[in-house]
Design an enzyme around this catalytic site. Structure first.
Site, mmCIF file in Angstrom:
data_model
loop_
_atom_site.group_PDB
_atom_site.id
_atom_site.type_symbol
_atom_site.label_atom_id
_atom_site.label_comp_id
_atom_site.label_asym_id
_atom_site.label_seq_id
_atom_site.Cartn_x
_atom_site.Cartn_y
_atom_site.Cartn_z
ATOM 1 N N ARG A 203 13.181 -5.038 -8.720
ATOM 2 C CA ARG A 203 13.719 -4.178 -7.621
ATOM 3 C C ARG A 203 15.073 -4.684 -7.263
ATOM 4 N NH1 ARG A 203 10.736 -1.813 -10.212
ATOM 5 N NH2 ARG A 203 8.966 -0.706 -9.663
ATOM 6 N N SER B 256 7.784 4.863 -2.365
ATOM 7 C CA SER B 256 7.250 3.367 -2.002
ATOM 8 C C SER B 256 8.043 2.717 -0.940
ATOM 9 C CB SER B 256 6.947 2.471 -3.394
ATOM 10 O OG SER B 256 6.168 3.262 -4.394
ATOM 11 N N GLU C 276 10.986 -2.443 0.313
ATOM 12 C CA GLU C 276 11.695 -2.001 -0.842
ATOM 13 C C GLU C 276 12.895 -1.050 -0.424
ATOM 14 O OE1 GLU C 276 10.812 0.640 -4.936
ATOM 15 O OE2 GLU C 276 9.314 -0.755 -4.223
#
Length: 352
Positions: A177, A251, A347
């Site tokens: 990520r 998420s 995130e």
């Protein structure tokens, strides 16, 4: 992308800079924050024109694609640039397929385009919300596949110089990520198109999550990329809320990566801890499991909460502010750290 969607030449000084624009319909959380200035970009030359004006070089900027990976904690007092550069081109060479898509294309539209034509490599990334241009920034990933696995290069606009630059996979410094665009080059470039290298010979990946079980449930023993895409989409819909129905950014937290030593200590105290190989000797934990074990799954606090089917997803039940969602996420982080000694990281991009 260099091609145009029409034959009409873009005329100079046609950019429309709007003021005090609500961003509620431009972020999947549905947060009603406002942009001081707002502009939509449909062609590369509009970026050149925009940044030829020093005013826009010197002001805070926020680049928006699908608005699916951010939380607006407050109004944005700078310039919001909505990227809407479209177009998909593809070229086949032997068994390799080279696909280039405009940064404003919807990510899942690109996945469907490729799956329908038998171009394999991104089928496991079906139904991830957001735009193509945002995908390398986050190095999006799901079900055992990451964007970097199919990424070839991207074309980006440097706001300071007004020039365009091509970034290779190595240039992007992809991590979990992570990319160079989230770190040392943050805010310096705007991605206008992304090029992928796919294949006519599928390398089917069904090892992660519930893909294998769902294929078995359907009696499929030799899946196609269409089967994988369908199953991944089904699993995502069953677990994740539709942003058009209830505001969310998918998420909210990253799955933590910890050392093998830390994991051994953790597993001794919590034998059922859900984990996956993290690469480089690391262990990846399931953030959703950690959150659920702390009693947060399906919890409602004010106008926000966690999704009833997936504790990893924070939702806007209607009228939630960015500050409210952020404060709620902080409670979850503190709770998980107290119980497991593991620090969750958000995130989503926090815009304050």
């Amino acid at each position: 992308m260099r091609h145009r969607t029409s034959d009409t030449r873009h005329q100079k000084n046609m950019l429309q800079i709007q003021e005090n624009v609500s961003l509620k319909n431009f972020n999947t959380f549905g947060i009603d924050a406002y942009a001081r200035y707002f502009v939509e970009i449909a062609h590369e030359d509009e970026l050149v024109e925009l940044f030829a004006d020093l005013q826009w070089q010197q002001i805070d900027r926020l680049v928006l694609g699908g608005g699916s990976n951010l939380l607006l904690v407050s109004n944005f007092e700078g310039l919001v640039i909505r990227m809407n550069i479209r177009g998909i081109e593809h070229r086949i060479s032997h068994n390799d397929v080279f696909v280039e898509a405009g940064g404003g294309e919807v990510w899942n539209d690109l996945v469907n385009f490729c799956v329908a034509r038998g171009y394999a490599g991104i089928e496991n990334l079906s139904l991830i919300p957001g735009s193509v241009g945002a995908s390398p920034i986050q190095n999006i990933g799901a079900y055992g596949v990451e964007l970097k696995d199919a990424f070839l290069s991207c074309r980006a606009f440097e706001t300071a110089s007004g020039n365009f630059k091509t970034f290779t996979k190595a240039d992007c410094k992809f991590g979990y990520r992570e990319s160079v665009f989230k770190n040392e080059l943050k805010g310096l470039y705007i991605i206008v198109s992304v090029k992928f290298q796919l294949s006519l010979i599928p390398d089917i990946n069904t090892q992660y999550g519930a893909i294998g079980q769902e294929l078995a449930n359907r009696g499929i023993t030799t899946p196609t990329i269409k089967d994988v895409s369908d199953v991944v989409s089904h699993i995502r819909v069953s677990k994740l809320p539709d942003p058009s129905t209830i505001g969310n950014a998918g998420s909210f937290f990253k799955n933590p990566l910890i050392s093998q030593e830390e994991f051994s200590t953790l597993q001794a105290k919590f034998p059922d801890v859900v984990n996956y190989p993290g690469g480089d000797g690391l262990v990846k934990l399931a953030a959703g499991w950690l959150i659920e074990q702390c009693g947060w799954k399906g919890k409602v606090v004010g106008n926000t909460g966690t999704w009833k089917n997936q504790a990893l997803v924070l939702v806007n039940h209607g009228g939630a502010t960015g500050k409210e969602v952020y404060a709620f996420s902080s409670q979850i982080i503190d709770s998980v750290y107290t119980k497991f000694g593991v620090m969750l990281q958000r995130e989503v991009n926090i815009i304050s």
